[in-house]
Every structure is written in structure tokens, then in C-alpha cells.
Design a protein around this motif. Sequence first.
Motif, PDB file in Angstrom:
ATOM      1  N   ALA A 829      41.404  73.202  46.228  1.00 39.88           N
ATOM      2  CA  ALA A 829      40.751  72.024  45.633  1.00 39.88           C
ATOM      3  C   ALA A 829      40.533  72.215  44.143  1.00 39.88           C
ATOM      4  O   ALA A 829      40.134  73.286  43.683  1.00 39.88           O
ATOM      5  CB  ALA A 829      39.414  71.766  46.333  1.00 39.88           C
ATOM      6  N   LYS A 830      40.791  71.144  43.377  1.00 38.59           N
ATOM      7  CA  LYS A 830      40.645  71.179  41.929  1.00 38.59           C
ATOM      8  C   LYS A 830      39.578  70.206  41.430  1.00 38.59           C
ATOM      9  O   LYS A 830      39.148  70.267  40.295  1.00 38.59           O
ATOM     10  CB  LYS A 830      41.977  70.815  41.259  1.00 38.59           C
ATOM     11  CG  LYS A 830      43.111  71.765  41.552  1.00 38.59           C
ATOM     12  CD  LYS A 830      42.924  73.095  40.824  1.00 38.59           C
ATOM     13  CE  LYS A 830      44.161  73.976  40.938  1.00 38.59           C
ATOM     14  NZ  LYS A 830      44.229  74.665  42.232  1.00 38.59           N
ATOM     15  N   ARG A 831      39.171  69.290  42.299  1.00 40.62           N
ATOM     16  CA  ARG A 831      38.195  68.276  41.885  1.00 40.62           C
ATOM     17  C   ARG A 831      37.236  67.991  43.028  1.00 40.62           C
ATOM     18  O   ARG A 831      37.636  67.949  44.199  1.00 40.62           O
ATOM     19  CB  ARG A 831      38.920  66.996  41.483  1.00 40.62           C
ATOM     20  CG  ARG A 831      37.976  65.904  40.951  1.00 40.62           C
ATOM     21  CD  ARG A 831      38.763  64.747  40.351  1.00 40.62           C
ATOM     22  NE  ARG A 831      39.304  63.859  41.356  1.00 40.62           N
ATOM     23  CZ  ARG A 831      38.922  62.582  41.533  1.00 40.62           C
ATOM     24  NH1 ARG A 831      37.986  62.068  40.755  1.00 40.62           N
ATOM     25  NH2 ARG A 831      39.485  61.839  42.448  1.00 40.62           N
ATOM     26  N   ALA A 832      35.960  67.793  42.665  1.00 40.19           N
ATOM     27  CA  ALA A 832      34.944  67.409  43.640  1.00 40.19           C
ATOM     28  C   ALA A 832      34.456  66.014  43.309  1.00 40.19           C
ATOM     29  O   ALA A 832      34.024  65.749  42.175  1.00 40.19           O
ATOM     30  CB  ALA A 832      33.778  68.391  43.622  1.00 40.19           C
ATOM     31  N   VAL A 833      34.565  65.112  44.284  1.00 42.58           N
ATOM     32  CA  VAL A 833      34.061  63.751  44.114  1.00 42.58           C
ATOM     33  C   VAL A 833      32.762  63.655  44.906  1.00 42.58           C
ATOM     34  O   VAL A 833      32.732  63.915  46.121  1.00 42.58           O
ATOM     35  CB  VAL A 833      35.076  62.708  44.608  1.00 42.58           C
ATOM     36  CG1 VAL A 833      34.511  61.306  44.426  1.00 42.58           C
ATOM     37  CG2 VAL A 833      36.392  62.860  43.860  1.00 42.58           C
ATOM     38  N   ILE A 834      31.669  63.325  44.220  1.00 46.93           N
ATOM     39  CA  ILE A 834      30.328  63.347  44.820  1.00 46.93           C
ATOM     40  C   ILE A 834      29.787  61.921  44.872  1.00 46.93           C
ATOM     41  O   ILE A 834      29.786  61.200  43.866  1.00 46.93           O
ATOM     42  CB  ILE A 834      29.388  64.240  43.992  1.00 46.93           C
ATOM     43  CG1 ILE A 834      29.937  65.677  43.937  1.00 46.93           C
ATOM     44  CG2 ILE A 834      27.977  64.228  44.569  1.00 46.93           C
ATOM     45  CD1 ILE A 834      29.178  66.561  42.969  1.00 46.93           C
ATOM     46  N   TYR A 835      29.322  61.536  46.075  1.00 47.91           N
ATOM     47  CA  TYR A 835      28.715  60.220  46.284  1.00 47.91           C
ATOM     48  C   TYR A 835      27.223  60.426  46.578  1.00 47.91           C
ATOM     49  O   TYR A 835      26.865  61.198  47.466  1.00 47.91           O
ATOM     50  CB  TYR A 835      29.373  59.489  47.452  1.00 47.91           C
ATOM     51  CG  TYR A 835      30.848  59.244  47.258  1.00 47.91           C
ATOM     52  CD1 TYR A 835      31.301  58.124  46.549  1.00 47.91           C
ATOM     53  CD2 TYR A 835      31.794  60.122  47.786  1.00 47.91           C
ATOM     54  CE1 TYR A 835      32.665  57.902  46.377  1.00 47.91           C
ATOM     55  CE2 TYR A 835      33.151  59.889  47.619  1.00 47.91           C
ATOM     56  CZ  TYR A 835      33.583  58.773  46.909  1.00 47.91           C
ATOM     57  OH  TYR A 835      34.927  58.558  46.737  1.00 47.91           O
ATOM     58  N   VAL A 836      26.369  59.734  45.839  1.00 48.79           N
ATOM     59  CA  VAL A 836      24.930  59.912  46.034  1.00 48.79           C
ATOM     60  C   VAL A 836      24.301  58.629  46.533  1.00 48.79           C
ATOM     61  O   VAL A 836      24.669  57.528  46.115  1.00 48.79           O
ATOM     62  CB  VAL A 836      24.234  60.368  44.738  1.00 48.79           C
ATOM     63  CG1 VAL A 836      24.735  61.736  44.317  1.00 48.79           C
ATOM     64  CG2 VAL A 836      24.419  59.378  43.615  1.00 48.79           C
ATOM     65  N   ASN A 837      23.338  58.796  47.443  1.00 47.32           N
ATOM     66  CA  ASN A 837      22.589  57.677  48.020  1.00 47.32           C
ATOM     67  C   ASN A 837      21.216  57.676  47.361  1.00 47.32           C
ATOM     68  O   ASN A 837      20.425  58.590  47.542  1.00 47.32           O
ATOM     69  CB  ASN A 837      22.472  57.872  49.535  1.00 47.32           C
ATOM     70  CG  ASN A 837      21.846  56.683  50.218  1.00 47.32           C
ATOM     71  OD1 ASN A 837      20.935  56.062  49.673  1.00 47.32           O
ATOM     72  ND2 ASN A 837      22.308  56.379  51.426  1.00 47.32           N
ATOM     73  N   ASN A 838      20.917  56.650  46.599  1.00 49.10           N
ATOM     74  CA  ASN A 838      19.686  56.646  45.795  1.00 49.10           C
ATOM     75  C   ASN A 838      18.462  56.121  46.537  1.00 49.10           C
ATOM     76  O   ASN A 838      17.442  55.823  45.919  1.00 49.10           O
ATOM     77  CB  ASN A 838      19.902  55.797  44.536  1.00 49.10           C
ATOM     78  CG  ASN A 838      20.070  56.674  43.307  1.00 49.10           C
ATOM     79  OD1 ASN A 838      19.997  57.895  43.396  1.00 49.10           O
ATOM     80  ND2 ASN A 838      20.288  56.059  42.156  1.00 49.10           N
ATOM     81  N   ASN A 839      18.520  56.020  47.863  1.00 52.14           N
ATOM     82  CA  ASN A 839      17.366  55.527  48.624  1.00 52.14           C
ATOM     83  C   ASN A 839      16.375  56.684  48.863  1.00 52.14           C
ATOM     84  O   ASN A 839      16.212  57.199  49.979  1.00 52.14           O
ATOM     85  CB  ASN A 839      17.822  54.942  49.956  1.00 52.14           C
ATOM     86  CG  ASN A 839      18.510  53.607  49.773  1.00 52.14           C
ATOM     87  OD1 ASN A 839      17.887  52.619  49.371  1.00 52.14           O
ATOM     88  ND2 ASN A 839      19.816  53.582  50.025  1.00 52.14           N
TER      89      ASN A 839
END
Length: 940
Positions: A829-839
Motif C-alpha cells: 500500500a502506498k496511500r491511505a484514504v481515511i473517512y471520518v464520521n463527525n457525529n
Amino acid sequence: MDFRQIEEKWQRRWAEARVFEPSPEPGRPKFFITAAYPYPNGAIHIGHGRTYLIADIMARYHRHKGYNVLFPMGFHYTGTPILTVAESIAAGDVHAMEDFKAIYDVPEEELRKMGDPLYLANYFRELSKQYMKKIGFSIDWTREFTTIDPEYQQFIRWQFKKLYDKGLLVKGRHPVGWCPKHQMPVGAHDTKDDKEPDIGEWALIYFEGEDGLIYPTATLRPETVLGVTNLWINPEGDYAVAEVDGRKMVLSLDAAFKLSFQRKVKTVERTKGSSFVGRRARNPVTGELVPIYPAPFVDVKTGTGVVMSVPAHAPYDYAALRDLGEVKLIPLISVEGYGEYPAKEVVERMGIRDQRDARLEDATKEVYMAEFSRGYMRQDVADRVGLHLPEPARSLLRGFFAAFIAGRPVREARDRIKAWMEAAGIGGVMYEIMNKPVYCRCGTEIVVKVLEDQWFLNYGDPNWKRATKELLASMRIVPDEARPQFEATIDWLDKRACARTRGMGTPLPWDPTWIIESLSDSTIYMAYYTVIRRIRELGLKPEQLTEAFWDYVFLGRGDAAEVARAIGADEKALRAVREEFSYWYPLDLRNSGKDLIPNHLTFFLFNHAAIFPRELWPRGIVANGWVLVEGEKMSKSKRNVLALGKAVDQFGADPLRATLATSAEVDQDLDFRSSAARSVAKHLEDIYNLVVSTAERAARDGEGLPEMWLRSEAASLMEKAARALDQVSVRQAAVYVLYDMRRALERYLEMVDVPSRAVLEVLKAWAVAMEPFVPHLAEELWERLGERPFAAKAPWPRLAADRRTLLAVRYADRLVEDIAGLRELRKDAKRAVIYVNNNFAWIKAAVKARDVRELISAGVPGEVAKRLFDVARQMDDDLKALIEEVEDFDEYSALAELKTFLSRELGMEVDIYRADDEKAPDLGGKRRAALPLRAGVYLE
């Protein structure tokens, strides 16, 4: 790094500025702390150093908290420890002189002078004082004294007059540990290794031989006399026929010698034990004639050397008689869970082979404990008594046993049978040192002597015990697990000889032929610290320090003008002494090793309870563990005693302090390792370089999230360290300050390219927090950071903490750990895609919820409630606490600001999206899977 150069610099500056020499400041809170003063019969070692270090850390910490702190020190010259060493040297003891050369580097020309006890004491007093200064103890040396100073002797005379007037000093007959060579009582501080003689009591039972001799058996279980089948004597042992109070008795030679200090004993014949084997003797209670058998296992140095055999209830006896083929069992005691013959049952159950089997010790413990704690005398034991007596004497005796012994608990029957035998003249008492061998410092083995006309402190007085227990209950004890030991010591203490015929110290006021011993003149000297400097400043002479003087100063009794007139002193001067005492007392904390609980520390409680009013009772005790060196107990014979000054020279004061502080918690024993000290020295050098380089590189203004996090993390660590020190958890506090704080600064430096000047506030705070543990290093850093005059005088750091920032970095750390785990599956892996839940409100509800239904009721969608509840359950308490404390948290903004840090930590490109951003790509469905504080992560 030259630790010694830095340490000498700051020790010189502290002394010049008189930083640690406090005076009363009305209105300012005080903290008065002491540690046990040392005997200068040698210089102090790192065991002393640990106790004094704990006190010093607490003293320095309380100065930072704003207290006016008094931490004084004196030297204990009283008693025999100094005298016996000097006598050894005067007699040309090569070993003693070689010890001093090897351990303390005493020059030959000084050794030759040490046959004079006062010269020896003064030499080691000065050497110990140098050591304490070298390691940086913040002691007020203006209050230093010795226990043979004339002013101190006047103080002790007053103390003993108070005890005498209260009826707590008595003269009488009592068993004491005794040195046969010097003909005087001894206590722990008079013996080698400071071993307190444990005086126990044997019940003697007089078996009358057919030969007209008395065979006195020594036992701890007199109730078993009803089941004796034979006596044991060691055939190879040295025995004597001796006249004891006019009766001819058979004893081991050793027993005859020991008993001669308790009764009138005259040896008339010496022989081997084999001379008595095969004879018979009559049991004085049952009237039965029993044989005398040979027993090599009988220890002629224990008891009388004559032992009664009760095979039904004594595993050793059963095994020995089984080997001889002479087993006869007489049941006496019923115990639930055992049959008629407990000893036989346990021996056979354990598979014990013969009388040499080591498991007999465990078998004996089991039987004795079971019978004593749960056993009852059988109802038929009365049938066994008085078989040799005519009527009606036998019936009367049987009636006594039926009424007062049969069916009674063993613990009750034991005392009654013993008392009856003594009253009837068929039994007696012999005292013995139960933890033998105990040796006087002169090398003579200690015995027990029953003293006539000896002065005793009556610690057995029930009212005195009651007041002392009230004092103990009001105190803080560290560790609290030591409290039962204090309670037990208060319970078992009885009369204690308080005077000796030799040694240095204070003569009894009413009988100057006796010298008050060392554990009796060292119980309330903490009060003396508060006034001795003022007494000297005012020029008061010893003869002016009368009973009326001390009564006024310490107890507020009498009129100041009248007392001043009576002693020929200025009234203002007298009031000044009283005011000094009133400001500093009571004592706030007393520090000693845990080995002093059974003597000095408990005597300290008794004497304060007797002499001072409740409002002046001491408030706390710290009893720390011992110090081993490289895994072994320090011993002069092993030449592994590590003198404190030598340790400072070898490792440096601050490295030594930090090693002693971090190697074990206060209540634990500490194993000092040279390798650990060297490692700590390197760690402290790294801290110095880290702080200096950070301060030099801090070239930008402004404060971003990394700076806010460092300040907040430092605030949290310093709050934790303060709480730990409030609990005297010294190791935990030192770890927070010296290790966790270093990691925090290094972590900050990983977050930024160039440090901000805002970090200087944190570095200064860190220097102050270090000061109790490594004061010289702290002062050097404090000065390098541009501060004056002393870190020692600065208030404890109070940095502003931002909980949101702490939560942000803590979350980022967890995220890094999670992604590192995923990379194990996607190593390319060369890239990390991060999704955040702001609740964030959802996760706040989750950490409080007791179940999923409660979470749904709080507004969390049902499809994520179960997953979120599981996430919350896996969080540690610190993280949960942060979540609860933070009202609102923007997870996306926090990670966006830490994006550079995340990329650097992970070694890959990082992209961050909001989970509710419909334009964001949903790689692998991770956008929909994101939960608050549990980001969705896709690696590519």
C-alpha cells in the motif's frame, strides 16, 4: 556530561543563598518532614540514601506547592553501636579496619584514631554529612545536633521525667535480651544486623525420675502432657546435672548456662545424654512412668534439651517412634476433619517415610495449627490424671480437669494447664531467644535474663496502648498495608528495658548509673529540631533548659515571665522559642525503613501519645522497603555495602537519585543495579540535550495543534505526577516526569518541522517538575531557559490543558495503530484514504450507555448502534474520560491538521474525507462504514 560539575555548582549556590534554611512565616502553611537520623558508627549507604531521598523528594515537592518546608537532620550517638566498633578497632580487629578501608576509604592514619568512640563518631558524622550534601538533599543544617549534646540531654531528661510522673516508667522484674559479656540489656540497635531479640516462653514440666532427678521438658504445648508416652534425650549431646533453685535437674549444658541468667543454677555434674537413656521418669500430671529414649534429632541448644513425646499429636514423635517400633497413641484433642490420631493420619497421608523426611515440618505445622485454632480437649482426658495419687486427692484433681479442661478449646486449656502446673510446683517457665542466634555488636550471643530492679518503659499499660491506637487511627500510613503491623506491635509490646550500664547517651535523671538506651532517647526528637537553632541563637545555656523551660515551650504550661525569671532568660527570647515550636509542630511526615515498625516507629507513636496533646500528635508515617545491591543484601562480610558518597562519585547525584526513585515503588524492596544507574545517567543526559536543542531551535511564533497538544499533555502528566506525590507514589510520579514527559516532547518534535517558541513555557514547567527528583539537572535547565534564581523556589507547574487537543492526538495514535495493522495485509500500500464520521454526540452517548437499547434511545441509528457500542467497550478508561470531558469535537478538522504527522508516521500518502461528503469516493465501502472515532480506512 559532567554531572558532578553541575551538581557542585548548584550545591554551592543553594548553600550561599541559604535556600533550605526556613524560619516561621505566620500565615503561610508549613510542612515539617523528618527521616530517621543515622548512627555514625560508619558512613551512610544507599539504603539510608533511599529513605532520605524519599523525604527529600516530598520536601522539594511541598516547596513547589507553596509550603514553608522544614527538613532537618541530626546524628544518633547514643548506645553501644559506636562504642563496640571503637572497641574492636582499639583491640586491633583487622576485619573491622579492613572494612572501613574497603567500604569508606578511611585512611590508615584516621583508622588509628578510631579506638576513641567520640573521634570515630565525629569522623563518620562529617563523612555522612558530606554524602548527604553531595547527593543534593535539601536539609536545613542549621538545626543539626547529636544525641550527646548537653542541650539534647536536658531535653531527654525532661521527656523521661514526664514519663516517670505519668507512671509509665517502672522498676521491676522482667525478662530482657542480655549480653553476657557486657552484663547489660540489649535491643535491636545493640545487636549485629539490628536484630531485635524475640523473647519467647517455654513451659517447663517437671518429670521426676526414678533416680531422684528432675527431667524438665520444655514445650510450647503444655496441654499435651496428658498424652506423653516417653521422653527424648540426645545421646551425643552434652548434658549436666544441675541444682536449679535447690532441685537437681537434668539439662543440656547449653540450657544450664542460659537458665543461669533466670534462676539460681549450679552445675554439679557434666555428662553425655546417653547416661540418661533407658531410665524412667514419672509424668507429674498422669502419674505414669515413661521411658527415656535416645533421639539424635533433639537440639540441645533449644529449650532444656529434654523433650516430651506425644505421638498422637506430634508428627515428629510419631515418625520417630514408628522407626523404633515403639508406637503408643493416646488421643487428647478432637479436631473436625481429623480422626483420633491427627499426627498419624497426616504422616501417612503425606507418605512420610521416616523421621528424617523434610516433609515432617509441613506436617507439624498443619497439625499444630489445626489443633490450636479448631481443637477441643476430649471429654475423657480427666480420666487420665492423678493415677499415682491416693483418694480423695485423685478425685479432686479429676474434678478440676473435668470442669476446667475437658471439652474446652485447646487455646483455653493450654493456659489453664500451664498456670495450674506452675501453681502446683510441677511446672515452671524458661525464657529463650526464639529468633536465635542474635549477637551483640561485641560478638557475644544474646541470652534472656530476668532482671531485678531494672527500669522499664511500661508499653504494656492498657491506657497507654489505647491512646497510641487512637493516635495510629488518626494518622496517614504509607503504605496502608503496614497499619496492621503497627497495630500488632502495639498489642504485643510490654515492658521494655530503657537503660544500659554502658555506652554514650543521657543518664537517667534520678539514677545516673544508668544510661538511657538508643531506642528510648529517639522517640520525640522531632520536636527538638524545631527549637534548637533558636536556643543557640539566643545563647541559652544547657543549665537554663530546665523542666519548667520545656514544659512552657512544648506544652504551653506556666507563665512566660515567671519561667524566664526562674531560668535567668529574657522573656521575649523564651516566647520566641515557644513560637518557633508552635509554628512547626505537629510533625507532618516521618520517614523510615519498614524494619523500624516493630521498634522505633511504634515507640515514636507511644511517646507522642503520652507526652503531647492530641493537636500535636504526628500526622503521617512513610515506611519504605529495603535496598539490595546487585540482587544481594548489603553486608560488611561480603564487602558489598555501597557507601552513598561512593555511589554519587561513580554515577552522579542525579542519576543515582533517579535510579533510586524509579527502580521500585516506596513500599517495595529495591534492587540497585549499576547497569540501571548507567542507563539512567544516559537518559538524563539525553533529556538535557533534548531540552537545550529544542529551546535553541524554537524559531517560530504562533501556536497550532501540535503546540496545544504538547502543553495539554504536559499539563496532564504534571497533574498525574502531583496526584502521585500526594499519595507518596514516588516511582509513579518520577516515571510521569522523567520518561513520559520526554516521550511527549519527542512526539511533538515529530509533528513539526520547526519548534515554536510557545514550547518554552512547557520546557520551563518540565524543569520545575523534574526538580524534586533530579534537582541539579533541573536548576541547570532552568538557568539555560533564562529563569532565575532557583527552580527549587518555583511554584508547581499549572499549564492550561486543552482536552480536545489531547483527544485529537490520542485518536490519531489509535488510527496509526489501526492502519499499521491493516498494512500487514496490504504491504504494497502506498496511500491511505481515511473517512471520518463527525457525529461526536454518538460516541459520547456510547461511552455512557449500559446497553445497545440505551444507545438507540439516545438517538443513534439502529444500524450502527451495536457496532458503536462494541467500539466504546474496547476503549480504555483514559480515552473514555477524555470523550466525556470534551463537549464537542470536530474529528475531520483534527485529522486534517495532523495530516503531515499521519503521513510521516505511516510512511505513505494520506487523504482525509468526511463520511457525509456525497462527492467523496466510497472506496471499498469504507465511507459508509466509518463510525465516530473509528474511521473507515482504505489502503491502495
